[in-house]
Design a protein around this motif. Structure first.
Motif, PDB file in Angstrom:
ATOM      1  N   ASN A  96       0.846  -1.189   0.000  1.00  0.00           N
ATOM      2  CA  ASN A  96       0.000   0.000   0.000  1.00  0.00           C
ATOM      3  C   ASN A  96       0.888   1.248   0.000  1.00  0.00           C
ATOM      4  N   PRO A  97       1.600   1.512  -1.104  1.00  0.00           N
ATOM      5  CA  PRO A  97       2.532   2.649  -1.114  1.00  0.00           C
ATOM      6  C   PRO A  97       1.838   4.005  -1.000  1.00  0.00           C
ATOM      7  N   ASP A  98       0.562   4.106  -1.395  1.00  0.00           N
ATOM      8  CA  ASP A  98      -0.161   5.387  -1.323  1.00  0.00           C
ATOM      9  C   ASP A  98      -0.816   5.621   0.028  1.00  0.00           C
ATOM     10  N   GLY A  99      -0.778   4.615   0.916  1.00  0.00           N
ATOM     11  CA  GLY A  99      -1.398   4.747   2.224  1.00  0.00           C
ATOM     12  C   GLY A  99      -2.916   4.807   2.149  1.00  0.00           C
ATOM     13  N   ALA A 100      -3.504   4.136   1.156  1.00  0.00           N
ATOM     14  CA  ALA A 100      -4.963   4.119   1.003  1.00  0.00           C
ATOM     15  C   ALA A 100      -5.591   3.403   2.197  1.00  0.00           C
ATOM     16  N   PRO A 101      -6.821   3.781   2.564  1.00  0.00           N
ATOM     17  CA  PRO A 101      -7.489   3.137   3.700  1.00  0.00           C
ATOM     18  C   PRO A 101      -7.999   1.751   3.306  1.00  0.00           C
ATOM     19  N   ARG A 102      -7.157   0.751   3.430  1.00  0.00           N
ATOM     20  CA  ARG A 102      -7.528  -0.616   3.103  1.00  0.00           C
ATOM     21  C   ARG A 102      -6.641  -1.576   3.880  1.00  0.00           C
ATOM     22  N   ALA A 103      -7.050  -2.820   3.896  1.00  0.00           N
ATOM     23  CA  ALA A 103      -6.304  -3.855   4.615  1.00  0.00           C
ATOM     24  C   ALA A 103      -5.063  -4.277   3.834  1.00  0.00           C
ATOM     25  N   SER A 104      -4.140  -4.927   4.518  1.00  0.00           N
ATOM     26  CA  SER A 104      -2.967  -5.476   3.835  1.00  0.00           C
ATOM     27  C   SER A 104      -3.258  -6.882   3.327  1.00  0.00           C
ATOM     28  N   LEU A 105      -4.488  -7.362   3.539  1.00  0.00           N
ATOM     29  CA  LEU A 105      -4.939  -8.639   3.006  1.00  0.00           C
ATOM     30  C   LEU A 105      -5.704  -8.398   1.713  1.00  0.00           C
ATOM     31  N   GLN A 106      -5.656  -9.382   0.817  1.00  0.00           N
ATOM     32  CA  GLN A 106      -6.332  -9.243  -0.469  1.00  0.00           C
ATOM     33  C   GLN A 106      -6.915 -10.595  -0.855  1.00  0.00           C
ATOM     34  N   PHE A 107      -8.109 -10.598  -1.426  1.00  0.00           N
ATOM     35  CA  PHE A 107      -8.718 -11.821  -1.924  1.00  0.00           C
ATOM     36  C   PHE A 107      -8.452 -11.895  -3.414  1.00  0.00           C
ATOM     37  N   VAL A 108      -7.820 -12.991  -3.879  1.00  0.00           N
ATOM     38  CA  VAL A 108      -7.493 -13.167  -5.289  1.00  0.00           C
ATOM     39  C   VAL A 108      -8.075 -14.481  -5.789  1.00  0.00           C
ATOM     40  N   GLU A 109      -8.345 -14.498  -7.077  1.00  0.00           N
ATOM     41  CA  GLU A 109      -8.902 -15.697  -7.705  1.00  0.00           C
ATOM     42  C   GLU A 109      -8.228 -15.889  -9.052  1.00  0.00           C
ATOM     43  N   TYR A 110      -7.843 -17.127  -9.343  1.00  0.00           N
ATOM     44  CA  TYR A 110      -7.240 -17.474 -10.624  1.00  0.00           C
ATOM     45  C   TYR A 110      -8.261 -18.232 -11.450  1.00  0.00           C
ATOM     46  N   ARG A 111      -8.406 -17.823 -12.718  1.00  0.00           N
ATOM     47  CA  ARG A 111      -9.366 -18.458 -13.619  1.00  0.00           C
ATOM     48  C   ARG A 111      -8.704 -18.756 -14.958  1.00  0.00           C
ATOM     49  N   LEU A 112      -9.218 -19.801 -15.602  1.00  0.00           N
ATOM     50  CA  LEU A 112      -8.858 -20.088 -16.986  1.00  0.00           C
ATOM     51  C   LEU A 112     -10.066 -19.701 -17.820  1.00  0.00           C
ATOM     52  N   VAL A 113      -9.954 -18.575 -18.533  1.00  0.00           N
ATOM     53  CA  VAL A 113     -11.043 -18.046 -19.341  1.00  0.00           C
ATOM     54  C   VAL A 113     -10.617 -18.149 -20.800  1.00  0.00           C
ATOM     55  N   GLY A 114     -11.266 -19.034 -21.545  1.00  0.00           N
ATOM     56  CA  GLY A 114     -10.834 -19.284 -22.925  1.00  0.00           C
ATOM     57  C   GLY A 114      -9.447 -19.904 -22.893  1.00  0.00           C
ATOM     58  N   ASP A 115      -8.489 -19.243 -23.514  1.00  0.00           N
ATOM     59  CA  ASP A 115      -7.100 -19.727 -23.474  1.00  0.00           C
ATOM     60  C   ASP A 115      -6.212 -18.825 -22.622  1.00  0.00           C
ATOM     61  N   GLU A 116      -6.833 -18.020 -21.729  1.00  0.00           N
ATOM     62  CA  GLU A 116      -6.080 -17.066 -20.911  1.00  0.00           C
ATOM     63  C   GLU A 116      -6.108 -17.457 -19.438  1.00  0.00           C
ATOM     64  N   LEU A 117      -4.944 -17.391 -18.795  1.00  0.00           N
ATOM     65  CA  LEU A 117      -4.860 -17.516 -17.347  1.00  0.00           C
ATOM     66  C   LEU A 117      -5.025 -16.107 -16.796  1.00  0.00           C
ATOM     67  N   GLN A 118      -6.101 -15.894 -16.003  1.00  0.00           N
ATOM     68  CA  GLN A 118      -6.417 -14.563 -15.501  1.00  0.00           C
ATOM     69  C   GLN A 118      -6.403 -14.548 -13.982  1.00  0.00           C
ATOM     70  N   ARG A 119      -5.969 -13.392 -13.441  1.00  0.00           N
ATOM     71  CA  ARG A 119      -5.950 -13.181 -11.991  1.00  0.00           C
ATOM     72  C   ARG A 119      -6.927 -12.057 -11.665  1.00  0.00           C
ATOM     73  N   PHE A 120      -7.903 -12.377 -10.829  1.00  0.00           N
ATOM     74  CA  PHE A 120      -8.883 -11.406 -10.380  1.00  0.00           C
ATOM     75  C   PHE A 120      -8.575 -11.050  -8.928  1.00  0.00           C
ATOM     76  N   SER A 121      -8.870  -9.823  -8.543  1.00  0.00           N
ATOM     77  CA  SER A 121      -8.716  -9.429  -7.139  1.00  0.00           C
ATOM     78  C   SER A 121      -9.840  -8.467  -6.779  1.00  0.00           C
ATOM     79  N   ARG A 122     -10.097  -8.379  -5.488  1.00  0.00           N
ATOM     80  CA  ARG A 122     -11.125  -7.472  -4.979  1.00  0.00           C
ATOM     81  C   ARG A 122     -10.455  -6.244  -4.374  1.00  0.00           C
TER      82      ARG A 122
END
Length: 191
Positions: A96-122
């Motif tokens: 969090n280099p900008d010091g935004a008001p958020r947690a240091s935890l993150q929820f991420v999800e990996y998906r195979l969409v078509g022929d692409e490996l994609q990473r989603f985050s909240r």
């Protein structure tokens, strides 16, 4: 003594020069094609390395923290695949280099969409929708994920406790260009 070349000598010299020029053009053309293929494969390898770095960083920082979905449903700390999803987890160490008001935890999800490996985050850990995906690699035709729990490998992760995470994750990606690429990652569950 002669002062010039005969017509036959000139034609032989031109034929030899033509053969050498044709060979040179063929070599240059082959070199250009090879360079193009090397650049294409280099881009594919860079994608795979970028995907491996993201996977290693996320799985090494897996946290035993349950979250809530966008609808408020309670989710375990680590989810195995269903459909496009390969797995999802809560990770530590979200910088969090900008010091935004958020947690240091993150929820991420990996998906195979078509022929692409994609990473989603909240953007927020609990109750928020996923943002735009990061495309980590292209040309993936299939993915198989297995999870290590103690002494056993499992095809699905179905923990008895919601905060349990696997000890290791094995990801077999089938690619168009390199066949099966097997990767093994340790998680915080190994500690």
């Amino acid at each position: 003594m002669k002062n010039g070349f005969t017509l036959v000598e000139t034609l032989v010299a031109l034929m030899i020069f033509g053969l050498l020029a044709a060979a040179g053009v063929a070599i240059l053309s082959n070199s250009a094609e090879t360079q193009g293929r090397v650049l294409d494969y280099s881009a594919i390898v860079q994608d795979m390395q970028r995907a491996r770095a993201a996977l290693r960083a996320d799985l090494a920082q897996a946290a035993p923290r349950q979250t809530r979905s966008e609808s408020g449903e309670r989710l375990p700390a680590f989810l195995s695949g269903n459909g496009e999803r390969l797995f999802a987890l809560t990770r530590r160490g979200w910088e969090n280099p900008d010091g935004a008001p958020r947690a240091s935890l993150q929820f991420v999800e990996y998906r195979l969409v078509g022929d692409e490996l994609q990473r989603f985050s909240r953007p927020m850990l609990d109750g928020s929708a996923f943002g735009e995906p990061a495309i980590l690699a292209r040309g993936i035709t299939a993915a198989v994920v297995t999870f290590r729990d103690g002494d056993d490998w499992r095809e699905t992760w179905d923990p008895k406790r919601g905060d349990a995470i696997p000890v290791a994750v094995q990801l077999d990606l089938t690619t168009r260009d390199f066949g099966v690429v097997r990767q093994l990652y340790l998680t915080q569950g190994a500690l």
